[in-house]
Design a protein around this motif. Structure first.
Motif, PDB file in Angstrom:
ATOM      1  N   THR A 176      11.395 -19.560  49.162  1.00 39.83           N
ATOM      2  CA  THR A 176      11.334 -21.005  48.979  1.00 39.83           C
ATOM      3  C   THR A 176      11.234 -21.615  50.360  1.00 39.83           C
ATOM      4  OG1 THR A 176      12.652 -20.958  46.961  1.00 39.83           O
ATOM      5  CG2 THR A 176      12.531 -23.058  48.118  1.00 39.83           C
ATOM      6  N   PHE A 177      10.182 -22.381  50.583  1.00 42.63           N
ATOM      7  CA  PHE A 177       9.943 -23.066  51.860  1.00 42.63           C
ATOM      8  C   PHE A 177      10.022 -24.563  51.613  1.00 42.63           C
ATOM      9  CE2 PHE A 177       7.086 -25.462  54.546  1.00 42.63           C
ATOM     10  CZ  PHE A 177       7.423 -25.033  55.824  1.00 42.63           C
ATOM     11  N   GLU A 178      10.560 -25.297  52.606  1.00 40.08           N
ATOM     12  CA  GLU A 178      10.572 -26.753  52.484  1.00 40.08           C
ATOM     13  C   GLU A 178      10.428 -27.388  53.856  1.00 40.08           C
ATOM     14  OE1 GLU A 178      13.241 -30.411  50.641  1.00 40.08           O
ATOM     15  OE2 GLU A 178      14.043 -28.384  50.600  1.00 40.08           O
ATOM     16  N   ASP A 179       9.589 -28.417  53.914  1.00 40.21           N
ATOM     17  CA  ASP A 179       9.489 -29.240  55.119  1.00 40.21           C
ATOM     18  C   ASP A 179       9.035 -30.643  54.720  1.00 40.21           C
ATOM     19  OD1 ASP A 179       6.671 -29.304  54.919  1.00 40.21           O
ATOM     20  OD2 ASP A 179       6.358 -28.622  56.971  1.00 40.21           O
ATOM     21  N   PRO A 180       9.099 -31.611  55.655  1.00 34.57           N
ATOM     22  CA  PRO A 180       8.728 -32.981  55.308  1.00 34.57           C
ATOM     23  C   PRO A 180       7.256 -33.157  54.923  1.00 34.57           C
ATOM     24  CG  PRO A 180      10.062 -32.963  57.301  1.00 34.57           C
ATOM     25  CD  PRO A 180       9.707 -31.529  56.989  1.00 34.57           C
TER      26      PRO A 180
END
Length: 137
Positions: free
Chosen positions: A10-14
């Protein structure tokens, strides 16, 4: 990065929001492919890790293709590990600062709004879907 990712990453960034599994891996391929032969450069520092989690700072230097403006994005990354691979990767950076660099005056005005973040994520995810579909054919 792709070889360091767990199959259930799971990857998350703005800029992209949340990406899971193959979408997260394809994002890295898309970003690197789009910068081939250009002034794309990444540096990293302050890497800390143990068996369960880690962190690092990394910086991306590139020309934003839509405006041809230079960007120097400073990112703080947080990682969680499973089976010796990254299962969770969260990148944090100042989206308003990025928007000012990438978009100029327009980014200065709207880069800190929730509306801008939502629109950006819609655009980046559409580009990712198009990239994945193109790669499949």
């Amino acid at each position: 990065m792709i070889s360091c990712y767990h199959p259930n990453i799971t990857f998350e960034d703005p800029a992209f929001g949340v990406l899971i599994g193959e979408n997260a891996k394809s994002m890295w391929q898309m970003l690197c492919d789009s910068q081939k032969g250009k002034n794309f450069r990444i540096t990293y520092s302050n890497i800390k890790a143990n068996l369960n989690d880690g962190e690092a700072q990394w910086e991306a230097h590139y020309t934003f293709s839509k405006t041809h403006r230079k960007v120097h994005n400073k990112i703080n990354a947080q990682f969680k590990f499973k089976d010796g691979l990254i299962i969770n990767h969260q990148d944090n950076f100042n989206l308003h600062t990025w928007a000012k660099q990438a978009l100029g005056f327009k980014g200065l005005l709207i880069g800190s709004t929730g509306f801008f973040k939502k629109q950006l994520q819609m655009q980046t995810n559409k580009a990712l879907r198009n990239y994945i579909n193109k790669k499949a054919h």
